[in-house]
Design an enzyme around this catalytic site. Structure first.
Site, PDB file in Angstrom:
ATOM      1  N   HIS A  39       0.916  -1.139   0.000  1.00 34.06           N
ATOM      2  CA  HIS A  39       0.000   0.000   0.000  1.00 34.06           C
ATOM      3  C   HIS A  39       0.955   1.187   0.000  1.00 34.06           C
ATOM      4  O   HIS A  39       1.688   1.385   0.984  1.00 34.06           O
ATOM      5  CB  HIS A  39      -0.902  -0.030   1.246  1.00 34.06           C
ATOM      6  CG  HIS A  39      -1.875   1.097   1.351  1.00 34.06           C
ATOM      7  ND1 HIS A  39      -3.235   0.896   1.575  1.00 34.06           N
ATOM      8  CD2 HIS A  39      -1.701   2.440   1.279  1.00 34.06           C
ATOM      9  CE1 HIS A  39      -3.843   2.069   1.629  1.00 34.06           C
ATOM     10  NE2 HIS A  39      -2.930   3.030   1.465  1.00 34.06           N
ATOM     11  N   HIS A  41       3.330   4.132   0.370  1.00 31.45           N
ATOM     12  CA  HIS A  41       3.549   4.978   1.548  1.00 31.45           C
ATOM     13  C   HIS A  41       4.851   5.738   1.390  1.00 31.45           C
ATOM     14  O   HIS A  41       5.785   5.282   0.724  1.00 31.45           O
ATOM     15  CB  HIS A  41       3.571   4.133   2.827  1.00 31.45           C
ATOM     16  CG  HIS A  41       4.509   2.968   2.756  1.00 31.45           C
ATOM     17  ND1 HIS A  41       4.173   1.787   2.131  1.00 31.45           N
ATOM     18  CD2 HIS A  41       5.781   2.811   3.201  1.00 31.45           C
ATOM     19  CE1 HIS A  41       5.196   0.958   2.202  1.00 31.45           C
ATOM     20  NE2 HIS A  41       6.195   1.550   2.835  1.00 31.45           N
TER      21      HIS A  41
HETATM   22  P1  AMP Z   1       8.536  -0.513   3.226  1.00 30.60           P
HETATM   23  O1  AMP Z   1       9.748  -1.371   3.410  1.00 30.60           O
HETATM   24  O2  AMP Z   1       8.828   0.771   2.535  1.00 30.60           O
HETATM   25  O3  AMP Z   1       7.380  -1.270   2.592  1.00 30.60           O
HETATM   26  O4  AMP Z   1       8.106  -0.080   4.683  1.00 30.60           O
HETATM   27  C1  AMP Z   1       7.093  -0.638   5.437  1.00 30.60           C
HETATM   28  C2  AMP Z   1       7.195  -0.005   6.790  1.00 30.60           C
HETATM   29  O5  AMP Z   1       5.989  -0.278   7.494  1.00 30.60           O
HETATM   30  C3  AMP Z   1       8.345  -0.529   7.647  1.00 30.60           C
HETATM   31  O6  AMP Z   1       9.200   0.554   8.012  1.00 30.60           O
HETATM   32  C4  AMP Z   1       7.633  -1.122   8.869  1.00 30.60           C
HETATM   33  O7  AMP Z   1       8.333  -0.900  10.076  1.00 30.60           O
HETATM   34  C5  AMP Z   1       6.303  -0.398   8.845  1.00 30.60           C
HETATM   35  N1  AMP Z   1       5.196  -1.109   9.469  1.00 30.60           N
HETATM   36  C6  AMP Z   1       4.794  -2.383   9.231  1.00 30.60           C
HETATM   37  N2  AMP Z   1       3.716  -2.687   9.982  1.00 30.60           N
HETATM   38  C7  AMP Z   1       3.429  -1.578  10.703  1.00 30.60           C
HETATM   39  C8  AMP Z   1       2.423  -1.253  11.665  1.00 30.60           C
HETATM   40  N3  AMP Z   1       1.491  -2.138  12.055  1.00 30.60           N
HETATM   41  N4  AMP Z   1       2.428  -0.011  12.213  1.00 30.60           N
HETATM   42  C9  AMP Z   1       3.373   0.888  11.846  1.00 30.60           C
HETATM   43  N5  AMP Z   1       4.332   0.655  10.940  1.00 30.60           N
HETATM   44  C10 AMP Z   1       4.366  -0.564  10.372  1.00 30.60           C
HETATM   45 ZN    ZN Z   2      -4.241  -0.882   1.352  1.00 27.88          ZN
END
Ligand code: AMP
Ligand code: ZN
Length: 114
Positions: A98, A100
């Site tokens: 998703h 971000h």
């Molecule tokens: P990416 O590697 O760019 O897809 O980053 C995904 C990010 O989402 C990582 O930095 C994770 O630490 C973060 N993440 C995953 N699950 C959660 C959650 N439940 N709440 C907050 N951050 C999350």
């Molecule tokens: Zn989503």
């Protein structure tokens, strides 16, 4: 997307620590911070990755970037500086599909990108 963790966070089915919200965008603290300030900014609409941006949905980028500025001011890093990072796909290490933006700051990160 029913099985999308960030959709569940947006819908409050999974808890998160909210930083900022408007009708288009939600921002919350990363659960595994890699900097003193580490916030994730997500569109409320499910867009899997940067690859899925199209002429129809790209207007969301305006909302994301304006949210970045609001959050940077709110968290006191607008003047000291920050990075905005989008990981798209396997080589970038994208783990949540998703789209971000990571907003990281609160420390000197030097001049190298990687
Ligand atoms: P990416 O590697 O760019 O897809 O980053 C995904 C990010 O989402 C990582 O930095 C994770 O630490 C973060 N993440 C995953 N699950 C959660 C959650 N439940 N709440 C907050 N951050 C999350
Ligand atoms: Zn989503």
């Amino acid at each position: 997307m029913n099985d999308c963790i960030f959709c569940k966070i947006i819908n409050r089915e999974i808890p998160s620590k909210s930083v900022y919200e408007n009708d288009k965008v939600y921002a919350f603290y990363d659960i595994n911070p890699e900097a003193p300030v580490h916030v994730l900014i997500v569109p409320k609409q499910h867009i899997a990755s940067h690859n899925e941006l199209t002429t129809k949905n790209v207007d969301i980028m305006k909302d994301i970037h304006l949210a970045v500025n609001e959050i940077a001011k709110q968290l006191g890093i607008a003047d000291s500086g920050y990075r905005i990072i989008n990981n798209c796909g396997a080589d970038a290490g994208q783990t949540v599909f998703h789209m971000h933006y990571h907003l990281v700051g609160g420390t000197s990160m030097g001049t190298k990108i990687l």
